[in-house]
Design a protein around this motif. Sequence first.
Motif, PDB file in Angstrom:
ATOM      1  N   VAL A 298       0.866  -1.173   0.000  1.00 18.56           N
ATOM      2  CA  VAL A 298       0.000   0.000   0.000  1.00 18.56           C
ATOM      3  C   VAL A 298       0.903   1.222   0.000  1.00 18.56           C
ATOM      4  CG1 VAL A 298      -1.681   1.350   1.314  1.00 18.56           C
ATOM      5  CG2 VAL A 298      -1.913  -1.136   1.171  1.00 18.56           C
ATOM      6  N   GLU A 299       0.656   2.137  -0.924  1.00 13.81           N
ATOM      7  CA  GLU A 299       1.491   3.329  -1.064  1.00 13.81           C
ATOM      8  C   GLU A 299       0.818   4.521  -0.385  1.00 13.81           C
ATOM      9  OE1 GLU A 299       4.238   4.763  -4.622  1.00 13.81           O
ATOM     10  OE2 GLU A 299       2.125   5.255  -5.006  1.00 13.81           O
ATOM     11  N   PHE A 300       1.491   5.084   0.629  1.00 12.11           N
ATOM     12  CA  PHE A 300       1.019   6.277   1.324  1.00 12.11           C
ATOM     13  C   PHE A 300       1.642   7.505   0.650  1.00 12.11           C
ATOM     14  CE2 PHE A 300       0.509   2.853   4.224  1.00 12.11           C
ATOM     15  CZ  PHE A 300      -0.536   3.174   5.089  1.00 12.11           C
ATOM     16  N   TYR A 301       0.936   8.623   0.713  1.00 11.47           N
ATOM     17  CA  TYR A 301       1.491   9.836   0.119  1.00 11.47           C
ATOM     18  C   TYR A 301       1.052  11.058   0.914  1.00 11.47           C
ATOM     19  CZ  TYR A 301      -3.158   9.933  -2.093  1.00 11.47           C
ATOM     20  OH  TYR A 301      -4.520   9.909  -2.316  1.00 11.47           O
ATOM     21  N   VAL A 302       1.929  12.058   0.904  1.00 11.97           N
ATOM     22  CA  VAL A 302       1.662  13.374   1.484  1.00 11.97           C
ATOM     23  C   VAL A 302       1.975  14.383   0.391  1.00 11.97           C
ATOM     24  CG1 VAL A 302       2.275  15.047   3.260  1.00 11.97           C
ATOM     25  CG2 VAL A 302       2.230  12.597   3.823  1.00 11.97           C
ATOM     26  N   ARG A 303       0.928  15.089  -0.079  1.00 13.30           N
ATOM     27  CA  ARG A 303       1.084  15.997  -1.211  1.00 13.30           C
ATOM     28  C   ARG A 303       0.803  17.429  -0.764  1.00 13.30           C
ATOM     29  NH1 ARG A 303      -2.731  14.069  -4.335  1.00 13.30           N
ATOM     30  NH2 ARG A 303      -1.344  12.523  -5.297  1.00 13.30           N
ATOM     31  N   ASP A 304       1.704  18.331  -1.146  1.00 10.45           N
ATOM     32  CA  ASP A 304       1.481  19.749  -0.878  1.00 10.45           C
ATOM     33  C   ASP A 304       1.455  20.502  -2.200  1.00 10.45           C
ATOM     34  OD1 ASP A 304       4.157  20.980  -1.593  1.00 10.45           O
ATOM     35  OD2 ASP A 304       4.835  19.558  -0.073  1.00 10.45           O
ATOM     36  N   PHE A 305       1.047  21.746  -2.129  1.00 13.82           N
ATOM     37  CA  PHE A 305       0.904  22.568  -3.333  1.00 13.82           C
ATOM     38  C   PHE A 305       1.740  23.836  -3.204  1.00 13.82           C
ATOM     39  CE2 PHE A 305      -2.753  19.891  -2.816  1.00 13.82           C
ATOM     40  CZ  PHE A 305      -2.969  19.381  -4.081  1.00 13.82           C
ATOM     41  N   GLY A 306       2.921  23.672  -2.611  1.00 16.30           N
ATOM     42  CA  GLY A 306       3.827  24.780  -2.396  1.00 16.30           C
ATOM     43  C   GLY A 306       4.712  25.058  -3.588  1.00 16.30           C
ATOM     44  N   PRO A 307       5.870  25.663  -3.349  1.00 15.75           N
ATOM     45  CA  PRO A 307       6.752  26.066  -4.466  1.00 15.75           C
ATOM     46  C   PRO A 307       7.444  24.902  -5.155  1.00 15.75           C
ATOM     47  CG  PRO A 307       7.786  26.550  -2.350  1.00 15.75           C
ATOM     48  CD  PRO A 307       6.385  26.127  -2.045  1.00 15.75           C
ATOM     49  N   GLY A 308       7.475  23.726  -4.547  1.00 21.37           N
ATOM     50  CA  GLY A 308       8.124  22.579  -5.171  1.00 21.37           C
ATOM     51  C   GLY A 308       9.621  22.540  -4.921  1.00 21.37           C
ATOM     52  N   ILE A 309      10.265  21.463  -5.393  1.00 18.00           N
ATOM     53  CA  ILE A 309      11.695  21.233  -5.181  1.00 18.00           C
ATOM     54  C   ILE A 309      12.347  20.995  -6.533  1.00 18.00           C
ATOM     55  CG2 ILE A 309      13.397  19.766  -4.032  1.00 18.00           C
ATOM     56  CD1 ILE A 309      11.178  18.958  -2.070  1.00 18.00           C
ATOM     57  N   ALA A 310      13.492  21.634  -6.742  1.00 18.82           N
ATOM     58  CA  ALA A 310      14.211  21.444  -8.005  1.00 18.82           C
ATOM     59  C   ALA A 310      14.666  19.996  -8.148  1.00 18.82           C
ATOM     60  CB  ALA A 310      15.412  22.391  -8.067  1.00 18.82           C
ATOM     61  N   SER A 311      14.722  19.505  -9.380  1.00 17.67           N
ATOM     62  CA  SER A 311      15.010  18.087  -9.627  1.00 17.67           C
ATOM     63  C   SER A 311      16.392  17.675  -9.138  1.00 17.67           C
ATOM     64  CB  SER A 311      14.884  17.788 -11.124  1.00 17.67           C
ATOM     65  OG  SER A 311      15.777  18.610 -11.866  1.00 17.67           O
ATOM     66  N   GLU A 312      17.383  18.603  -9.119  1.00 13.90           N
ATOM     67  CA  GLU A 312      18.727  18.213  -8.695  1.00 13.90           C
ATOM     68  C   GLU A 312      18.798  17.903  -7.207  1.00 13.90           C
ATOM     69  OE1 GLU A 312      18.754  22.807  -8.970  1.00 13.90           O
ATOM     70  OE2 GLU A 312      17.986  21.104 -10.131  1.00 13.90           O
ATOM     71  N   HIS A 313      17.798  18.326  -6.434  1.00 12.85           N
ATOM     72  CA  HIS A 313      17.808  18.058  -4.994  1.00 12.85           C
ATOM     73  C   HIS A 313      17.135  16.725  -4.640  1.00 12.85           C
ATOM     74  CE1 HIS A 313      19.362  22.027  -4.076  1.00 12.85           C
ATOM     75  NE2 HIS A 313      18.400  22.589  -4.787  1.00 12.85           N
ATOM     76  N   LEU A 314      16.301  16.196  -5.510  1.00  9.69           N
ATOM     77  CA  LEU A 314      15.483  15.018  -5.168  1.00  9.69           C
ATOM     78  C   LEU A 314      16.316  13.799  -4.762  1.00  9.69           C
ATOM     79  CD1 LEU A 314      12.655  15.255  -7.862  1.00  9.69           C
ATOM     80  CD2 LEU A 314      12.572  15.927  -5.455  1.00  9.69           C
ATOM     81  N   PRO A 315      17.425  13.469  -5.469  1.00 11.05           N
ATOM     82  CA  PRO A 315      18.164  12.257  -5.066  1.00 11.05           C
ATOM     83  C   PRO A 315      18.786  12.334  -3.678  1.00 11.05           C
ATOM     84  CG  PRO A 315      18.749  12.933  -7.304  1.00 11.05           C
ATOM     85  CD  PRO A 315      17.968  14.057  -6.701  1.00 11.05           C
ATOM     86  N   ARG A 316      18.970  13.537  -3.129  1.00 10.32           N
ATOM     87  CA  ARG A 316      19.675  13.674  -1.853  1.00 10.32           C
ATOM     88  C   ARG A 316      18.752  14.095  -0.709  1.00 10.32           C
ATOM     89  NH1 ARG A 316      24.970  17.087  -2.117  1.00 10.32           N
ATOM     90  NH2 ARG A 316      25.161  15.997  -0.108  1.00 10.32           N
ATOM     91  N   LEU A 317      17.469  14.143  -0.950  1.00 11.64           N
ATOM     92  CA  LEU A 317      16.548  14.636   0.076  1.00 11.64           C
ATOM     93  C   LEU A 317      16.598  13.833   1.367  1.00 11.64           C
ATOM     94  CD1 LEU A 317      13.287  15.629  -1.834  1.00 11.64           C
ATOM     95  CD2 LEU A 317      14.901  17.124  -0.661  1.00 11.64           C
ATOM     96  N   PHE A 318      16.870  12.518   1.240  1.00 13.72           N
ATOM     97  CA  PHE A 318      16.788  11.646   2.409  1.00 13.72           C
ATOM     98  C   PHE A 318      18.152  11.427   3.071  1.00 13.72           C
ATOM     99  CE2 PHE A 318      13.248  10.687  -0.384  1.00 13.72           C
ATOM    100  CZ  PHE A 318      12.178  10.760   0.486  1.00 13.72           C
ATOM    101  N   GLU A 319      19.137  12.228   2.711  1.00 14.63           N
ATOM    102  CA  GLU A 319      20.435  12.158   3.384  1.00 14.63           C
ATOM    103  C   GLU A 319      20.393  12.941   4.690  1.00 14.63           C
ATOM    104  OE1 GLU A 319      23.486  13.542   0.817  1.00 14.63           O
ATOM    105  OE2 GLU A 319      23.055  12.095  -0.778  1.00 14.63           O
ATOM    106  N   ARG A 320      21.281  12.573   5.625  1.00 14.85           N
ATOM    107  CA  ARG A 320      21.351  13.292   6.894  1.00 14.85           C
ATOM    108  C   ARG A 320      21.769  14.743   6.660  1.00 14.85           C
ATOM    109  NH1 ARG A 320      24.410   8.754   7.421  1.00 14.85           N
ATOM    110  NH2 ARG A 320      23.553   7.052   8.665  1.00 14.85           N
ATOM    111  N   PHE A 321      21.080  15.637   7.322  1.00 11.53           N
ATOM    112  CA  PHE A 321      21.410  17.062   7.364  1.00 11.53           C
ATOM    113  C   PHE A 321      21.322  17.749   6.007  1.00 11.53           C
ATOM    114  CE2 PHE A 321      24.000  15.104  10.807  1.00 11.53           C
ATOM    115  CZ  PHE A 321      23.317  15.658  11.884  1.00 11.53           C
ATOM    116  N   TYR A 322      20.750  17.079   5.010  1.00 12.52           N
ATOM    117  CA  TYR A 322      20.636  17.737   3.702  1.00 12.52           C
ATOM    118  C   TYR A 322      19.448  18.695   3.725  1.00 12.52           C
ATOM    119  CZ  TYR A 322      20.607  18.610  -1.269  1.00 12.52           C
ATOM    120  OH  TYR A 322      20.660  19.231  -2.489  1.00 12.52           O
TER     121      TYR A 322
END
Length: 465
Positions: A384-408
Motif C-alpha cells: 500500500v502506497e502512502f502519500y503526502v502531497r502539498d501545493f507549495g513552491p516545489g523542489i528542483a530536480s537536482e535536490h530530489l536524489p539527496r533529500l533523504f540524506e542526513r542534514f541535507y
Amino acid sequence: MRNRVFFKLLLILLAVIAAVTVIVDVTVTRSLAISLRDQTHATVAAVRRTLLWASGLAALGAAALALIAAQSVARRLQRIVNFADRIAAGDLSARISDGSSDEIGQVATALDATARNLEQSFLEVRTGQQQLEILLNSMQEAVLAVSADGKVQWANRVMVRLLASGVRLGAPVVETVRDPDFLRAITEAIETGGVRTTSATSILPGRYYNVTAAPMRGAGAVAVLYDVTEIERVEKTRRDFVANVSHELRTPLTSIQGYAETLLESTNQGPERDFLEIIRKNAVRMASLTEDLLTLARVESGEVAFRFRPVAPAAMLEEAAKSFREMARSQRVDLVVETPAERSVNADTDAVHQVLANLIDNALKYASGGGKIVLGARDSGASVEFYVRDFGPGIASEHLPRLFERFYRVDKARSRESGGTGLGLAIAKHIVRAHGGVIRAESALGHGSTFLFTLPVAPVAGEQS
C-alpha cells in the motif's frame, strides 16, 4: 566401406561389358547370317567361339581396371573417414589433403578448411576463458558460479581461500555455503532472471558480506561477495559515538533550557531578555537535534524493536491528521485525508506515525503557501502506497536524489529559521526500510511536492497460520 565400393564398381563394369558383348555378338551373327548364308554351320560356330574368347579377355581387363579404380577410391574415402574420426574425438589439429579436383577431392578440401576454422575458433574461446579466469582470480572479491540445478560450476581463488571446507565442483551449493540469505539470493536470481542483492553474516564468523547474485546468460547464476566487515565496524563506531554524545548532551541541554525559561520569567524587557530568549531557542533546537540523532542511531543499528501488526491505513492517516490539524488551521492550511486503500498493512503504528508526522511537518514548514495538504493511501500490488502531497513552491530536480540524506537541506537559511534538524527524512527513510518498504519524492518547481512510501500488505488469517 572399401569392399562395398569395389563390388559396386565391379558389378557395374561387368554388366556393361556383358551388354556390349551380347550386342556385338547379335550384330555380328546377323551380319554373318546375311553374307554367308550358304556357308556351313561349322564356320559360324568357329566365329562365335572367337568372339566369346575376345569378350572374355575384355571382361578380365575391365575387371582388373575396376579393381584398381575401386581400391584408389576406397583409399581416398578411408582417409576422409579416419580424418572425420579424429575430429569427432576432439583432435582439431588433424588435417587432410587431396590433390584431385574431382568430387572426393572437393569434399576433402572442404573438410580440411572446416577443421582449420574450428581449431581457430576453439583457440579463441580457450584464450578468452583463460583471460576471464585470470581476471576473476585477480579480484579481491569472492566469486562463485552455480548451475541451474544448484551445483557449483566454478569458484575463484578468493572464494576457495574463504571457505575452510573448500569448494567441490559439481557439488550442491548448499554443501559449500550454508548462509540462508546467500542461498536465497542465488535461488531468486536463477528463478526470476533478475539481479538480487543481500547481506550475509554467517559465511565466516565475525565477517560481513554484501552479496550480489546475477543470472548467467545460459543458465544458473554467479554470485560476488564483497567484504564489508571494516565498513560495518566503522559504521558501528560512528553510530555508537553519535548515540553516546547525543545521550551525554541531553542532560545539560535540558538544564540550559530550564534555567533559561526560569530566568525569562523573572526578567523584564531589555537586552538581557533577548539574550535569554536566544539561549532558550538554541537549547530547544539542540535538544531536538540530539533526540533526532538518538532516534536515527537506534533505527540504523536495529536496536528499535518494531511491533508489527495488521492495521488499517485509514486509522493511521486520521491519527496523523488529527495531530496536526490545529497547527494547520493556525497557518490557514487545509489538511485533507483522501479515501485510503482498504487493505490492511503490516506495520508498527508508532513508527509509521513518526514517518507521517515528519512528512506533514515538512509540508507545513516549507509549503504552507499552497493552502492545502493532502494525505492518502492507495493499493500498489503487494503493498500500500502512502502519500503526502502539498501545493507549495516545489523542489528542483537536482535536490530530489539527496533529500533523504542526513542534514541535507534544500534551503539552509529557511530550515534554520523553521527549527528543522535536517534528520526527519533520514529517520523516515530508515523506518520505512525496516518495514520492508521504499520511500521517494516527486516534485517540480511551481507544482508542489509529493512524498510517497510503501508498506507491505498484511497477510490474511490463512497465510498467518
